[in-house]
Design a protein around this motif. Sequence first.
Motif, PDB file in Angstrom:
ATOM      1  N   UNK A 207     -37.740  97.554 -39.684  1.00  0.00           N
ATOM      2  CA  UNK A 207     -36.986  98.675 -40.250  1.00  0.00           C
ATOM      3  C   UNK A 207     -35.676  98.438 -40.542  1.00  0.00           C
ATOM      4  N   UNK A 208     -35.379  96.927 -40.787  1.00  0.00           N
ATOM      5  CA  UNK A 208     -34.105  96.631 -41.355  1.00  0.00           C
ATOM      6  C   UNK A 208     -33.991  97.120 -42.835  1.00  0.00           C
ATOM      7  N   UNK A 209     -35.365  97.125 -43.555  1.00  0.00           N
ATOM      8  CA  UNK A 209     -35.159  97.957 -44.802  1.00  0.00           C
ATOM      9  C   UNK A 209     -35.399  99.365 -45.237  1.00  0.00           C
ATOM     10  N   UNK A 210     -35.097 100.118 -43.943  1.00  0.00           N
ATOM     11  CA  UNK A 210     -35.221 101.527 -43.724  1.00  0.00           C
ATOM     12  C   UNK A 210     -36.376 102.256 -43.709  1.00  0.00           C
ATOM     13  N   UNK A 211     -36.486 103.403 -43.751  1.00  0.00           N
ATOM     14  CA  UNK A 211     -37.725 104.057 -43.500  1.00  0.00           C
ATOM     15  C   UNK A 211     -38.420 104.590 -44.921  1.00  0.00           C
ATOM     16  N   UNK A 212     -39.801 105.247 -44.959  1.00  0.00           N
ATOM     17  CA  UNK A 212     -40.663 105.290 -45.791  1.00  0.00           C
ATOM     18  C   UNK A 212     -39.859 106.038 -47.106  1.00  0.00           C
ATOM     19  N   UNK A 213     -39.107 107.161 -46.943  1.00  0.00           N
ATOM     20  CA  UNK A 213     -38.585 107.693 -48.080  1.00  0.00           C
ATOM     21  C   UNK A 213     -37.605 106.712 -48.868  1.00  0.00           C
ATOM     22  N   UNK A 214     -36.641 105.981 -47.953  1.00  0.00           N
ATOM     23  CA  UNK A 214     -35.736 104.963 -48.672  1.00  0.00           C
ATOM     24  C   UNK A 214     -36.417 104.190 -49.499  1.00  0.00           C
ATOM     25  N   UNK A 215     -37.568 103.615 -48.828  1.00  0.00           N
ATOM     26  CA  UNK A 215     -38.293 102.324 -49.558  1.00  0.00           C
ATOM     27  C   UNK A 215     -39.108 102.987 -50.769  1.00  0.00           C
ATOM     28  N   UNK A 216     -39.598 104.001 -50.652  1.00  0.00           N
ATOM     29  CA  UNK A 216     -40.097 104.671 -51.927  1.00  0.00           C
ATOM     30  C   UNK A 216     -39.312 105.019 -52.816  1.00  0.00           C
ATOM     31  N   UNK A 217     -37.951 105.739 -52.522  1.00  0.00           N
ATOM     32  CA  UNK A 217     -36.989 105.944 -53.612  1.00  0.00           C
ATOM     33  C   UNK A 217     -36.506 104.526 -54.300  1.00  0.00           C
TER      34      UNK A 217
ATOM     35  N   UNK B 242     -28.369 104.733 -46.651  1.00  0.00           N
ATOM     36  CA  UNK B 242     -28.800 106.103 -46.921  1.00  0.00           C
ATOM     37  C   UNK B 242     -29.967 106.468 -45.919  1.00  0.00           C
ATOM     38  N   UNK B 243     -29.654 108.155 -45.669  1.00  0.00           N
ATOM     39  CA  UNK B 243     -30.724 108.754 -44.836  1.00  0.00           C
ATOM     40  C   UNK B 243     -31.887 108.888 -45.371  1.00  0.00           C
ATOM     41  N   UNK B 244     -32.972 109.150 -44.609  1.00  0.00           N
ATOM     42  CA  UNK B 244     -34.243 109.634 -45.354  1.00  0.00           C
ATOM     43  C   UNK B 244     -34.344 110.915 -46.073  1.00  0.00           C
ATOM     44  N   UNK B 245     -33.306 111.880 -45.644  1.00  0.00           N
ATOM     45  CA  UNK B 245     -33.410 113.214 -46.223  1.00  0.00           C
ATOM     46  C   UNK B 245     -32.656 113.194 -47.487  1.00  0.00           C
ATOM     47  N   UNK B 246     -31.611 112.196 -47.741  1.00  0.00           N
ATOM     48  CA  UNK B 246     -30.968 111.722 -49.109  1.00  0.00           C
ATOM     49  C   UNK B 246     -32.017 111.226 -49.919  1.00  0.00           C
ATOM     50  N   UNK B 247     -32.779 110.228 -49.211  1.00  0.00           N
ATOM     51  CA  UNK B 247     -33.781 109.541 -50.096  1.00  0.00           C
ATOM     52  C   UNK B 247     -34.819 110.476 -50.611  1.00  0.00           C
ATOM     53  N   UNK B 248     -35.195 111.428 -49.714  1.00  0.00           N
ATOM     54  CA  UNK B 248     -36.090 112.338 -50.458  1.00  0.00           C
ATOM     55  C   UNK B 248     -35.666 113.263 -51.356  1.00  0.00           C
ATOM     56  N   UNK B 249     -34.633 113.759 -51.403  1.00  0.00           N
ATOM     57  CA  UNK B 249     -33.945 114.690 -52.192  1.00  0.00           C
ATOM     58  C   UNK B 249     -33.736 113.656 -53.528  1.00  0.00           C
TER      59      UNK B 249
END
Length: 426
Positions: free
Chosen positions: A54-64, A259-266
């Motif tokens: 999780x050092x690299x962040x969640x799925x939305x952050x990584x997909x973004x 960055x948060x997951x919500x921001x990345x998803x947006x």
Amino acid sequence: MSDSKTQLALFGGPRSIEREFPRYNHIGREEMEAAQRVLQSGVLSRFLGAWDPDFYGGPEVQAFEREWEQAFKVRHAVTVNSATSGLIAALGAVGLEPGDEVIVSPWTMSASATAILVWNAIPVFADIQPDTFNLDPAAVEKAITPRTRAIMAVDIFGQAADLDALAAISRRHSLALIEDCAQAPGALYGERHAGTVADIGVYSLNYHKHIHTGEGGVCVTDDARLAERLQLIRNHAESVVGDKGVTEIDNMIGFNFRMTEIEAAIGREQLKKLPALVASRQALAARLTRGLAGLKGLQTPVTRPGNTHAYYVYPMTMDPAVTGVSRERIIEALNAEGLSVGGGYVNLHLLPMYQRRIAYGKKGYPWMGGPYGGTVDYSKGICPVAEFLHERGVMHIGMCQFDYRPGDMDLLAATFRKVWASLGAL
Ligand SMILES: Cc1ncc(COP(=O)(O)O)c(C=O)c1O
């Protein structure tokens, strides 16, 4: 004598623009659904400041990040919570030492230079080109001293700086080149995207930009080592480097730039919209330029051959010696007509922080009392082009401020023409 219809609103005539333009807003159902998806998952951020998957962040952050890499044709994208954070991370990643000098444009938002001070390094301001407002490579070359360690190019208003020339200077003097492309997502520099030419580029996703996530930013680089250093600075480097086996630990200071997951998803939805939003700014700008042709003393935006301009801002220069009227008076007249036109950037070297050399504490650090032994100059007069443009020469229209339709550009141009027809009365 002008009739009542052509009389300037400044003098009691009818306003040329009667209505308010709708706000530029490209947040729609797609972004709402994306945010909803994250809210339903309950995982609003999945970063962990330790050496862990999780050092690299969640799925939305990584997909973004993967999608940004594809869209911008760059090897590594590292999201951050603002471009300011991204610039700080970039300057740390390239290995600034306290007391190093970094050459930067005075004609930019303040964070381009304060990011340098964060590492106790010294901003050195070099003048800009009068037509593109970007760093003048000749002025950069002149500003180099034995202490210079990096150049910060800023792709101001939406057009890439003279990056090949700046890269050549950087190579010749073994300097790092950072590109602040906060205002230029989607602009091209030849075949390449603005932001991907320097060692590290930094985009902004703040509310005012072409696309946004509320607050946010993205760093890009083709260099795997720099990408790792960016990821570390973003996320509590000091507590990660040991377990990750990182031995190069200079500037591995802990920040939370995540960055948060919500921001990345947006952001993922916004990224899909970027090409069309940039193309529509370009079409608007082209129509406005046609409408303003031939107005004496007014220079419409200049785009260098090979560049495309993303038109975050539509900049114009005005020669008061030709118009016979000051820029302030013309802006006053345009504003009275209902047209929102602004002047130029306050030159950064003239801000109180640089004039008084007060940043950390009250004793002049990092200019004094630290490792810096140079003699940087922030006097008025060091950047004559940028100073003239700010004081008298520039006017601009924000292109990501209102949701202009193509026909609105004709109204804007007609407003300029109305004011120009009455220059003598101003
Ligand atoms: C040229 C430039 N650099 C940096 C920034 C800082 O961006 P952010 O607000 O995402 O920190 C901005 C934002 O306005 C900008 O225009």
